[in-house]
Write a protein that holds these residues in place. Structure first.
Motif: not given
Length: 202
Positions: A65-83
């Protein structure tokens, strides 16, 4: 195992059906994670891990769950993310499962518009509790990476400025009315390289 009914048609037994249902639930858990991380939907992402789960994402090793908190911080740097997920192989072992799945994730960055193509595999140890399958331990196995310099290419499909542009939660079209929702402006989605002079691609 299978048996035949009175008409001679093969019928799966309860154990086989349960295994199929378990594998489907494990597959849907993976798909929910991909939707969650691509849309930066924190609650949905956390729902795919057990609260006491762990995640090794290379630059992060710790509580899932800490990883999830860390991962969503990337939204400020990204236009898109596609898995993109393929080659999912699951082995059941009672209330536990080992799931290997191949991924390719494409991220596009706001600062320079460059894209990163990252290929690897999720090694997931999953557990079933109270009828629900979630990830207990995840390890990311890295296989390859490529950087693509900015050349968006939207002009090749005559992309209009006002269209259905992918965004993060809660603004993405999947979070809107699926029968009728307004189009969005490209610039509002972080895509500043749209001319707005084209028409819709087929």
């Amino acid at each position: 195992m299978t048996s035949r009914n009175k008409r001679g048609v093969e019928r799966a037994d309860d154990q086989t059906l349960e295994a199929l249902l378990d594998k489907q639930a494990i597959q849907e858990n993976l798909m929910r994670y991909c939707r969650a991380v691509d849309r930066m939907d924190l609650d949905l992402m956390k729902s795919t891990y057990w609260a006491d789960g762990t995640d090794d994402h290379g630059r992060f090793v710790g509580n899932a769950h800490d990883w999830c908190n860390e991962a969503v911080r990337a939204r400020d740097k990204l236009i898109s993310c596609n898995h993109h997920i393929s080659n999912v192989y699951t082995e059941l072992d009672g209330a536990f499962a080992r799931r290997e799945s191949m991924f390719m994730v494409v991220t596009t960055y706001k600062q320079h518009g460059d894209a990163m193509f990252l290929g690897g595999r999720y090694r997931d140890f999953c557990e079933k509790r109270d009828g629900s399958w979630k990830v207990l331990h995840r390890v990311c196995v890295w296989d390859w990476n490529r950087e693509i310099k900015a050349d968006a290419g939207w002009h090749l499909m005559s992309a209009p400025e006002l269209s259905n542009w992918g965004q993060f939660f809660p603004n993405d079209p999947i979070h809107q009315n699926w029968q009728s929702s307004p189009r969005t402006n490209a610039a509002a989605s972080g895509r500043l390289d749209i001319s707005g002079t084209g028409s819709d691609a087929p």
